[in-house]
Design a protein around this motif. Structure first.
Motif, PDB file in Angstrom:
ATOM      1  N   SER A 121       0.855  -1.187   0.000  1.00 56.42           N
ATOM      2  CA  SER A 121       0.000   0.000   0.000  1.00 56.42           C
ATOM      3  C   SER A 121       0.891   1.236   0.000  1.00 56.42           C
ATOM      4  CB  SER A 121      -0.895   0.023   1.233  1.00 56.42           C
ATOM      5  OG  SER A 121      -1.693  -1.140   1.274  1.00 56.42           O
ATOM      6  N   GLU A 122       0.440   2.266  -0.709  1.00 59.50           N
ATOM      7  CA  GLU A 122       1.256   3.465  -0.821  1.00 59.50           C
ATOM      8  C   GLU A 122       0.401   4.708  -0.622  1.00 59.50           C
ATOM      9  OE1 GLU A 122       4.793   3.414  -3.650  1.00 59.50           O
ATOM     10  OE2 GLU A 122       3.495   4.869  -4.619  1.00 59.50           O
ATOM     11  N   VAL A 123       0.946   5.677   0.120  1.00 60.50           N
ATOM     12  CA  VAL A 123       0.314   6.989   0.286  1.00 60.50           C
ATOM     13  C   VAL A 123       1.328   8.013  -0.194  1.00 60.50           C
ATOM     14  CG1 VAL A 123      -0.601   8.671   1.928  1.00 60.50           C
ATOM     15  CG2 VAL A 123      -1.022   6.222   2.289  1.00 60.50           C
ATOM     16  N   THR A 124       0.953   8.820  -1.185  1.00 62.66           N
ATOM     17  CA  THR A 124       1.905   9.790  -1.741  1.00 62.66           C
ATOM     18  C   THR A 124       1.531  11.207  -1.319  1.00 62.66           C
ATOM     19  OG1 THR A 124       0.596   9.900  -3.759  1.00 62.66           O
ATOM     20  CG2 THR A 124       2.433   8.358  -3.757  1.00 62.66           C
ATOM     21  N   ASP A 125       2.481  12.114  -1.462  1.00 68.88           N
ATOM     22  CA  ASP A 125       2.270  13.553  -1.219  1.00 68.88           C
ATOM     23  C   ASP A 125       1.769  13.853   0.185  1.00 68.88           C
ATOM     24  OD1 ASP A 125       3.003  14.033  -3.882  1.00 68.88           O
ATOM     25  OD2 ASP A 125       0.952  13.666  -4.559  1.00 68.88           O
ATOM     26  N   LEU A 126       2.254  13.113   1.175  1.00 73.11           N
ATOM     27  CA  LEU A 126       1.880  13.397   2.562  1.00 73.11           C
ATOM     28  C   LEU A 126       2.840  14.438   3.126  1.00 73.11           C
ATOM     29  CD1 LEU A 126       0.282  12.800   5.173  1.00 73.11           C
ATOM     30  CD2 LEU A 126       1.911  10.954   5.612  1.00 73.11           C
ATOM     31  N   VAL A 127       2.287  15.518   3.648  1.00 73.84           N
ATOM     32  CA  VAL A 127       3.090  16.586   4.253  1.00 73.84           C
ATOM     33  C   VAL A 127       2.502  16.891   5.631  1.00 73.84           C
ATOM     34  CG1 VAL A 127       3.829  18.995   4.090  1.00 73.84           C
ATOM     35  CG2 VAL A 127       3.697  17.592   2.012  1.00 73.84           C
ATOM     36  N   PHE A 128       3.330  16.795   6.666  1.00 74.28           N
ATOM     37  CA  PHE A 128       2.905  17.227   7.996  1.00 74.28           C
ATOM     38  C   PHE A 128       3.307  18.697   8.128  1.00 74.28           C
ATOM     39  CE2 PHE A 128       3.563  12.645   8.522  1.00 74.28           C
ATOM     40  CZ  PHE A 128       2.406  12.272   9.188  1.00 74.28           C
ATOM     41  N   ASP A 129       2.334  19.602   8.063  1.00 68.31           N
ATOM     42  CA  ASP A 129       2.686  21.028   8.130  1.00 68.31           C
ATOM     43  C   ASP A 129       2.565  21.599   9.540  1.00 68.31           C
ATOM     44  OD1 ASP A 129      -0.031  21.031   8.293  1.00 68.31           O
ATOM     45  OD2 ASP A 129      -0.376  22.064   6.394  1.00 68.31           O
ATOM     46  N   GLU A 130       2.295  20.738  10.509  1.00 73.16           N
ATOM     47  CA  GLU A 130       2.294  21.185  11.911  1.00 73.16           C
ATOM     48  C   GLU A 130       3.103  20.203  12.743  1.00 73.16           C
ATOM     49  OE1 GLU A 130      -1.405  22.186  13.845  1.00 73.16           O
ATOM     50  OE2 GLU A 130      -2.178  23.060  11.988  1.00 73.16           O
ATOM     51  N   ALA A 131       3.993  20.762  13.583  1.00 71.05           N
ATOM     52  CA  ALA A 131       4.777  19.906  14.477  1.00 71.05           C
ATOM     53  C   ALA A 131       3.860  19.291  15.527  1.00 71.05           C
ATOM     54  CB  ALA A 131       5.874  20.730  15.146  1.00 71.05           C
ATOM     55  N   GLY A 132       4.268  18.152  16.026  1.00 67.61           N
ATOM     56  CA  GLY A 132       3.461  17.501  17.059  1.00 67.61           C
ATOM     57  C   GLY A 132       3.587  15.993  16.976  1.00 67.61           C
ATOM     58  N   THR A 133       2.788  15.319  17.780  1.00 62.96           N
ATOM     59  CA  THR A 133       2.793  13.863  17.787  1.00 62.96           C
ATOM     60  C   THR A 133       1.481  13.361  17.182  1.00 62.96           C
ATOM     61  OG1 THR A 133       4.177  13.837  19.754  1.00 62.96           O
ATOM     62  CG2 THR A 133       2.980  11.816  19.252  1.00 62.96           C
ATOM     63  N   TYR A 134       1.607  12.556  16.163  1.00 63.78           N
ATOM     64  CA  TYR A 134       0.452  11.997  15.473  1.00 63.78           C
ATOM     65  C   TYR A 134       0.333  10.519  15.837  1.00 63.78           C
ATOM     66  CZ  TYR A 134       0.607  16.239  12.630  1.00 63.78           C
ATOM     67  OH  TYR A 134       0.603  17.550  12.206  1.00 63.78           O
ATOM     68  N   GLN A 135      -0.882  10.084  16.049  1.00 62.26           N
ATOM     69  CA  GLN A 135      -1.115   8.680  16.383  1.00 62.26           C
ATOM     70  C   GLN A 135      -1.425   7.902  15.109  1.00 62.26           C
ATOM     71  OE1 GLN A 135      -0.630   7.671  19.542  1.00 62.26           O
ATOM     72  NE2 GLN A 135      -0.159   9.820  19.965  1.00 62.26           N
ATOM     73  N   LEU A 136      -0.778   6.744  14.981  1.00 69.13           N
ATOM     74  CA  LEU A 136      -1.081   5.843  13.875  1.00 69.13           C
ATOM     75  C   LEU A 136      -1.835   4.660  14.491  1.00 69.13           C
ATOM     76  CD1 LEU A 136       1.478   4.652  11.199  1.00 69.13           C
ATOM     77  CD2 LEU A 136      -0.238   3.173  12.154  1.00 69.13           C
ATOM     78  N   VAL A 137      -3.055   4.449  14.066  1.00 70.88           N
ATOM     79  CA  VAL A 137      -3.863   3.384  14.668  1.00 70.88           C
ATOM     80  C   VAL A 137      -4.299   2.386  13.602  1.00 70.88           C
ATOM     81  CG1 VAL A 137      -4.708   4.845  16.534  1.00 70.88           C
ATOM     82  CG2 VAL A 137      -6.023   4.676  14.417  1.00 70.88           C
ATOM     83  N   CYS A 138      -4.532   1.167  14.055  1.00 72.59           N
ATOM     84  CA  CYS A 138      -5.092   0.146  13.171  1.00 72.59           C
ATOM     85  C   CYS A 138      -6.607   0.258  13.237  1.00 72.59           C
ATOM     86  CB  CYS A 138      -4.643  -1.245  13.613  1.00 72.59           C
ATOM     87  SG  CYS A 138      -5.301  -2.557  12.556  1.00 72.59           S
ATOM     88  N   HIS A 139      -7.243   0.360  12.064  1.00 71.41           N
ATOM     89  CA  HIS A 139      -8.695   0.528  12.062  1.00 71.41           C
ATOM     90  C   HIS A 139      -9.418  -0.670  11.438  1.00 71.41           C
ATOM     91  CE1 HIS A 139      -8.866   1.335   7.788  1.00 71.41           C
ATOM     92  NE2 HIS A 139      -7.996   2.293   7.904  1.00 71.41           N
ATOM     93  N   GLU A 140      -8.692  -1.785  11.289  1.00 73.13           N
ATOM     94  CA  GLU A 140      -9.335  -2.992  10.763  1.00 73.13           C
ATOM     95  C   GLU A 140      -9.180  -4.076  11.821  1.00 73.13           C
ATOM     96  OE1 GLU A 140     -10.924  -3.241   7.856  1.00 73.13           O
ATOM     97  OE2 GLU A 140     -11.385  -5.371   8.096  1.00 73.13           O
ATOM     98  N   TYR A 141     -10.287  -4.671  12.254  1.00 66.87           N
ATOM     99  CA  TYR A 141     -10.188  -5.661  13.320  1.00 66.87           C
ATOM    100  C   TYR A 141      -9.251  -6.794  12.908  1.00 66.87           C
ATOM    101  CZ  TYR A 141     -11.180  -8.973  16.935  1.00 66.87           C
ATOM    102  OH  TYR A 141     -11.030  -9.851  17.978  1.00 66.87           O
TER     103      TYR A 141
END
Ligand code: CUA
Length: 156
Positions: A121-141
């Motif tokens: 799987s690929e996600v392109t052109d992702l830019v984090f324009d605000e500093a901080g901590t982002y949560q990565l969660v699994c959303h598929e049981y």
């Protein structure tokens, strides 16, 4: 057979609506090349950890301000668990799973993608324009500890 006047009206309205819906569908496929999403690549789930770029998961610089962010999903954790990425960098996420279906959602972004065994799987052109901590969660049981399957992206 006698059809009531109001029945005819509603049948006509339904026919017009169906013709409109089919027309817009055909138009989007023909004029705008709309199609179902396809995997960015295929991979043998048993050889993920030996196959580039998944043999070195994490942040990989690919240019002046461009990076690949490589993830492996496995019940019930992400590799890497924590990663630090530069603010305003252009990021491409490449991710796959070594076992079952998982889902990747990154809070405060529009990243929402499935991990399917055998597919990249690929996600392109992702830019984090605000500093901080982002949560990565699994959303598929994905099993009994699905709710614990999270990771952190620190942007600075
Ligand atoms: Cu992985 Cu739910």
């Amino acid at each position: 057979m006698e059809v009531d006047k109001y029945e005819k009206v509603w049948m006509s309205v339904t026919a017009v609506f169906l013709a409109f819906a089919a027309g817009t569908l055909i138009w989007s496929v023909v004029a705008h090349r709309a199609s179902l999403p396809e995997p960015a690549g295929r991979i043998d789930p048993e050889l993920v950890r030996e196959t580039a770029p998944f043999d070195t998961p994490g942040l990989i610089q690919t240019g002046d301000n461009t990076y690949d962010l490589v993830y492996i999903a496995q019940a019930w954790q992400w590799t890497p668990q924590t990663v630090t990425v530069p603010k305003d960098a252009e990021i491409t996420i490449k991710a796959t799973t070594v076992d079952v279906l998982h889902g990747m959602k990154i809070t405060d972004t529009n990243v929402n993608v499935m991990m399917i065994p055998g597919q990249i799987s690929e996600v392109t052109d992702l830019v984090f324009d605000e500093a901080g901590t982002y949560q990565l969660v699994c959303h598929e049981y994905c099993g009994i500890q699905h709710h614990l399957m999270g990771a952190e992206i620190i942007v600075e």
